[in-house]
Every structure is written in C-alpha cells, then in structure tokens.
Enzyme design. Sequence first.
Site, short mmCIF file in Angstrom:
data_model
loop_
_atom_site.label_atom_id
_atom_site.label_comp_id
_atom_site.label_asym_id
_atom_site.label_seq_id
_atom_site.Cartn_x
_atom_site.Cartn_y
_atom_site.Cartn_z
N GLN A 199 -14.77 17.93 18.64
CA GLN A 199 -15.92 18.05 17.75
C GLN A 199 -15.58 17.74 16.29
O GLN A 199 -16.20 18.26 15.37
CB GLN A 199 -16.58 19.43 17.87
CG GLN A 199 -17.27 19.63 19.22
CD GLN A 199 -18.18 20.82 19.27
OE1 GLN A 199 -18.00 21.81 18.56
NE2 GLN A 199 -19.19 20.76 20.13
N LYS A 213 -12.13 24.93 9.17
CA LYS A 213 -12.04 26.26 9.79
C LYS A 213 -10.94 27.10 9.15
O LYS A 213 -11.10 28.32 8.98
CB LYS A 213 -11.80 26.11 11.29
CG LYS A 213 -12.10 27.39 12.07
CD LYS A 213 -12.20 27.13 13.55
CE LYS A 213 -12.64 28.39 14.29
NZ LYS A 213 -12.77 28.15 15.75
#
Length: 564
Positions: free
Chosen positions: A117, A166
């Site tokens: 992703q 992240k």
Amino acid sequence: MKESKIRGADIVVRALIEEQADVIFGYPGGAIMPVYDALYDYHDQLRHVLTRHEQGAIHAAQGYARVSGKVGVCIATSGPGATNLITGLADAQIDSTPLVCITGQVAAHLLGTDAFQETDVLGISMPATKWNIQVRRVEDIAPAIAKGFYIAKSGRPGPVLIDITKNAQVDFGEFNYVRCEGFRSYKTQIPVEKSAIQEAAFLINMAKRPYLLFGQGVILGKAEDELKSFLEKSGIPAASTLLGSGALSQDHPNYVGKLGMHGNYAPNLLTNQCDILIAVGMRFDDRVTGDLKRYAKQAKVIHLELDPAEINKIVKCEVAVVGDSKESLALLTEAVNQKSHPEWMAKFRELEEEENAAVITNDLKPTKAGLTMGEVIHQINQYKADDAVLVTDVGQHQMIAWRYFNYKKTRTQVTSGGLGTMGFALPAALGAQLHDYSRQVICVVGDGGIQMTIQELGTIMQTKAPVKIVLLNNNFLGMVRQWQQMFFDKRYSFTELDNPDFIKIAEAYSIKAQKVTERGDLQEAIEDMLIHDGPFFLEVVVEKEDNVFPMIATGCSVEEVRLS
C-alpha cells in the site's frame, strides 16, 4: 505549550483540535491506524465520521467547508485510501474549497521499495492541491499541519494534503503547537491600488449599459453586503455564476438571473450588448463565456479579483482591481456616482418575459402528463426555509435545480462546478448537514450520479443526519442523452439505465422513503419530506426525454443562446 513527549499520532489529533476542527471525515487503514488509535482518546473534543468510501469522506468535507466557511478535514490511509481522495482534491482545487487531507504512509525506511500500500501520493496529488507535503519525522508534524491550515484557508482557498509516514506517527516528540500566521514568499493579501479604483469608477460613471457578473469570490471574500451596497448605489444589473448563487438574493431588484450554458436568456444575450462589463470574484469559465472570440468584444472589462493569476488569463480587461473583494467593492462604492439605468434594466425584463413564455411556464406548469424536473424544484420552493441549502450532483437535474431554486441567503449553494463530479451530492449533503443538524439540507440527485456514491446512505443512517434526498429519476444519463439527441442524431449510445428499486435500498438503510409517479401526489410528498424529523428519500419519476433550456452549445456565442 511544552509538555512531556507524546506520540506523533496524538500530535496530529491535538493539532486538529488547536485549529478548531470539530468534525472530520475519514476511513481507517493500516498506515493511518496510529492516528485512529489516538482519536479514541479525544472523541469528546473531535467528532470523527466514518464514511463508506474515501471519496465520500472528501466530498463530505467539501460540503461541510462550503456551508460553514471553515476548513474541511478528512483522513485516509496510504495507497488506495489516498488515491481515492484525488477526485475530491481536484474538485476542491478548481472550486476553491479549503480542505486539509491527512493520509498515512508506509514507514520512511520503506519509501521507494514498493511496500504494501505504498503510493507516491505527493506526485499524484501535486496538480490537484494548493500545497502538499510528506512528513517523515515526528517533530515536523505540528508545523506541517499549522502551515497546511493556513494555506488552505488564506488567500484563494484550496485543498492541502499532508502525507505522514507511519514511523512519524508512532515516534514520540514534544507538542509545542504554534498556529501559522504567514510565511516568507506567500502573500495572501494584495493592497488594492487606489488608482485602479479611480479608473474603474470613471468608466462606470460614464457607462450607459453597465453590467456586473458575480461569482463565488464574493462569498469566499464575505463581500455580500458590499456587493449589495454597490449595486444599489450604481443601479447596475447583476447576474450570478453557478457558484456565486446566493451571494445576492434573487429577490433583489438589481438581480437579473444566472449566467452560463444553461443560465437565463437575458443575462447571456445581453453580455454582448453592454458597454462596461464588471466581473467580481469570477474567473470567466468557458461555460460562462462560450466562444471567446465573440464574447463581450464591444465592452470594456473591469475585473475585480483576488488571484492575480486570473487577471487577463481568459478575458482581457481594461482595468484590473486586484485584491480582496470586500475591500475592492467598498472602495468602488465610494467612488461611483448614484445612478439608475431604467431603460437598460427594462431590456433584461423584456427578455425575461420571452424566456418565461418559451421555457419557464412549460417547466413549472407543464401540460404534458409526465412530471418535469422543474415543477419538482418549484414545489420544493413553496415549503423550504429561506436558508435551506441546496446540494446538487451533476447533470440535467443540477442545471434545473440551479435554475429554479430560489436562493435568498449566502452559502446555500453546494455543487461541483468546475470539475463536474458525478457522485458529489450525497456525501457533500451529509457534510453540509453535519455542520448544522437544525438547518434544511436538500440533496437533489439524478439516477446516474447517486449510484456512484449510494453507499453513503449508510453514513447518513449511522449519523442520523436529517438530509432530504430528492432523486429525479428519468432512467437516463440525462445530460449526455440531451447532447446525443441534439448533436448526435438521437444515437443514444450507452446512456439508458436499468435502475434498481431505490426505495428498497433507502429503506434497507432505515431511511424513510417514498416514490412519486403522479403529479397529484407531488405536493403532499414534498411537504411530508420537509417536515419529517430525520433523513428522507423521495424518488420522483420524471419525463425520460425532457431537455434543459435555454442552452448555449459548445463553440457558440453567448448571443446564440437557444430557447428550444
């Protein structure tokens, strides 16, 4: 204020609270999960609305922004979550809608490895945003969000995308939030040149047939009162673009109608007869100008515009007044003479009667057996509140609703103007309603567009937003069919629709629903819809092959506007 270190994800949420965001729209996923974990602890300060698709989230944020005047906020994960925002970003960019979109991204050390992703969302979104940035370190999160909000809402508004890796979300850092008030090289306010005001006033005072066109820039600049004062002193007739609707009440004596391909007859035709053309907060879109080689060549153009990039981009002007429309109009009002133009105004009213006889009477009081889209909107006008918000999708119903909805207040028009995004209306109406549950929000859609985002009925069910949905069903992609009829010898290539039972779908989402096929049932159904305490889905079956007139065909001049 400084305190012990917190996670980057908490910094994201607390930054949104500092920017006074109260409703955000989004959809969780792996790369944005730390932020969603942080949201769990702040649900009493920041409401998150779970849409059924990321495109629904960004359109809802647009609807919220357009009605509230605040920055709309949405959140999505990386990869497909981020790419599902692109249509909404492009829509917000061309319609000057302030948004801050936050996307998750894979960890910084995985960038460029085709990780799960991972998508180059910065490269993809760059042409569709006012500004975008990728944040890879926790200490850069708060400054990026502060700068993003400032850019989104200052100057000419627009969408911002902030992509946060992240690792930045899970790392710890200090929260020391400072709201952005400006930065080097980015100028949002250009002082209005007094010489330009004097030049413009001189031309206006000398004019015999002056004409003013106003767009959404009046609304974005909060210049509605200044526009009204200018018109009342100068006596000039004024017409609205699609997105400018509501900036001036349609009941105002200087208001003469709507511009554009499916606007009113007089405002289009007389564009080529005025001697001074004053454009305020509008960008001379091709749907307004028609053939540029034959657009207002007899007129001297005065352009009042905040964005210098729009000056002389499409239509060359005699006088450019660059700056905030609120300031420009106030200064211009002081400089112009008190006047009236009764003979010139009478020409608009004469042509208005022609349109009434040829088009409007047939739309609103038809003799044909089948229901028309126009009479549905006309009936809605009889029962709606003055400040009711009209949210439309794209197509024939959009143009008909725009033509016949009675705009009396500002920020009552929400539609996809520049991009023409089918599927826009349902989630945008949700966003508009969530700004204010007490306000009437009427969502008018076609049977084609609604099926692009129909899953957002689930979000309406979950939020209990009392949106009133009016589906004008002609079992066609109506606008494309009209063009096929008029310009492609009625070769209806892939425009007829076999539709589902929309009432059963709405009822499956616990939304009260009704279908109207007969004229005698329409009035009561609309009254029941508008007084219902909660969401309502009204399907009205209309004539299959009705067309929208007046119309200026592509490549034609504004004076070639057709009544049939």
